[in-house]
Design an enzyme around this catalytic site. Structure first.
Site, PDB file in Angstrom:
ATOM      1  N   LEU A 235     -12.492 -19.467 118.060  1.00  0.00           N
ATOM      2  CA  LEU A 235     -12.564 -20.049 119.394  1.00  0.00           C
ATOM      3  C   LEU A 235     -11.346 -19.712 120.240  1.00  0.00           C
ATOM      4  O   LEU A 235     -10.213 -20.003 119.855  1.00  0.00           O
ATOM      5  CB  LEU A 235     -12.715 -21.573 119.291  1.00  0.00           C
ATOM      6  CG  LEU A 235     -12.773 -22.340 120.615  1.00  0.00           C
ATOM      7  CD1 LEU A 235     -14.027 -21.954 121.393  1.00  0.00           C
ATOM      8  CD2 LEU A 235     -12.722 -23.841 120.369  1.00  0.00           C
ATOM      9  N   ASP A 236     -11.576 -19.078 121.381  1.00  0.00           N
ATOM     10  CA  ASP A 236     -10.532 -18.766 122.372  1.00  0.00           C
ATOM     11  C   ASP A 236      -9.394 -17.927 121.804  1.00  0.00           C
ATOM     12  O   ASP A 236      -8.266 -17.969 122.301  1.00  0.00           O
ATOM     13  CB  ASP A 236      -9.970 -20.062 122.978  1.00  0.00           C
ATOM     14  CG  ASP A 236     -11.004 -20.826 123.781  1.00  0.00           C
ATOM     15  OD1 ASP A 236     -11.929 -20.192 124.310  1.00  0.00           O
ATOM     16  OD2 ASP A 236     -10.895 -22.069 123.862  1.00  0.00           O
TER      17      ASP A 236
END
Length: 300
Positions: A235-236
């Site tokens: 994530l990210d």
């Protein structure tokens, strides 16, 4: 020849590559022996000395590509080029007849970032076209319709299914997550390596995840911004393409901060999409080398 111009790529001071052919090819520090009917390849080696004279070519222009980087990073780029024999950006970047890339635009409710992508594609329809706007709700259907783009709404299970694109009759080259506040399944990410761009409402690696503006205000940050990056399973944490920063006024409210930040999210996403579509991005490990391009006219 079938439309490829000569392109000169400068990766570091004193280093120059020239690509010819259909598709262009690279041979480090040497002249390739082309097969019958193919163009020759003129190349300068890694220290800037010519490996041979540029072959005659019917190109009408030269595209100069440059990126600043450290010597260590240059060695990484050099290794990538040596392994793949042809940079990701070379194959279609200089094609005079390359078709426009098809973009699947995933959205939720925030309008600024989707609008920026739609407007850029509309103004550059020869380079990219949004073939569908996709969402879990109908909030931005009027925006899609106003730009003449089909709008599809459905649950996450349907939107993320392996056959979803085929079921709606599209075959996107690039997926753009314009503040699409959902996590794509690993299977979908794996099908589009370095072909999914997300915009995150913070300057990564700070403030990963949701509620970034709330957390930023709580921490009293003085600088905030947006990050456009390639999507990976983490994530990210995908390779950063570009970032846009702005100063935070201590008197700003959460609402005004979000409104102000949305403009920079749109700018970061638009710039990232443009660089990708123009083949100016070369992923190298956890980084992205971003090239700036200028047209010089004639052969260099």
């Amino acid at each position: 020849m079938s439309g490829y111009d000569a392109a000169s790529y400068s990766f570091y001071e004193g280093v120059d590559y020239s690509f010819y052919g259909d598709p262009p090819q690279i041979v480090m520090g040497a002249i390739a022996q082309p097969a019958a009917g193919e163009a020759e390849i003129g190349i300068k080696d890694l220290v800037g000395a010519e490996a041979g004279a540029l072959a005659p070519h019917a190109a009408t222009r030269t595209l100069a590509w440059r990126a600043r980087m450290t010597q260590a990073r240059f060695e990484e780029v050099r290794q990538v080029l040596a392994e793949c024999r042809m940079p990701v950006i070379a194959a279609r970047a200089v094609s005079a007849n390359a078709s426009a890339q098809q973009i699947a635009l995933f959205v939720t409710r925030q309008e600024e970032s989707p609008r920026a992508v739609l407007e850029w594609c509309q103004a550059n329809h020869d380079k990219a076209q949004v073939c569908a706007v996709i969402s879990t709700n109908a909030a931005l259907e009027p925006l899609a319709r106003a730009h003449g783009v089909p709008f599809f709404v459905g649950g996450e299970q349907r939107l993320h299914a392996a056959d979803f694109f085929a079921s709606i009759g599209i075959a996107p080259d690039l997926i753009v997550l314009a503040r699409y506040m959902r996590i794509l399944p690993p299977e979908m990410v794996a099908r589009f390596p370095h072909r999914i761009i997300n915009v995150h409402h913070a300057l990564l690696p700070a403030f990963v995840g949701a509620n970034t503006y709330e957390r930023a205000l709580a921490r009293g940050v003085r600088v905030m911004g947006a990050t456009a990056h390639y999507v990976t399973d983490a994530l990210d944490e995908g390779p950063i393409i570009c970032q846009q920063a702005f100063a935070v006024d201590p008197a700003q409210t959460l609402a005004s901060l979000k409104q102000h930040g949305a403009q920079f999210e749109a700018l970061a996403l638009r710039n990232a999409v443009r660089a990708h579509v123009e083949h100016r991005l070369l992923p190298v490990g956890s980084h992205v080398v971003r090239f700036e391009c200028s047209e010089t006219g004639g052969l260099a």
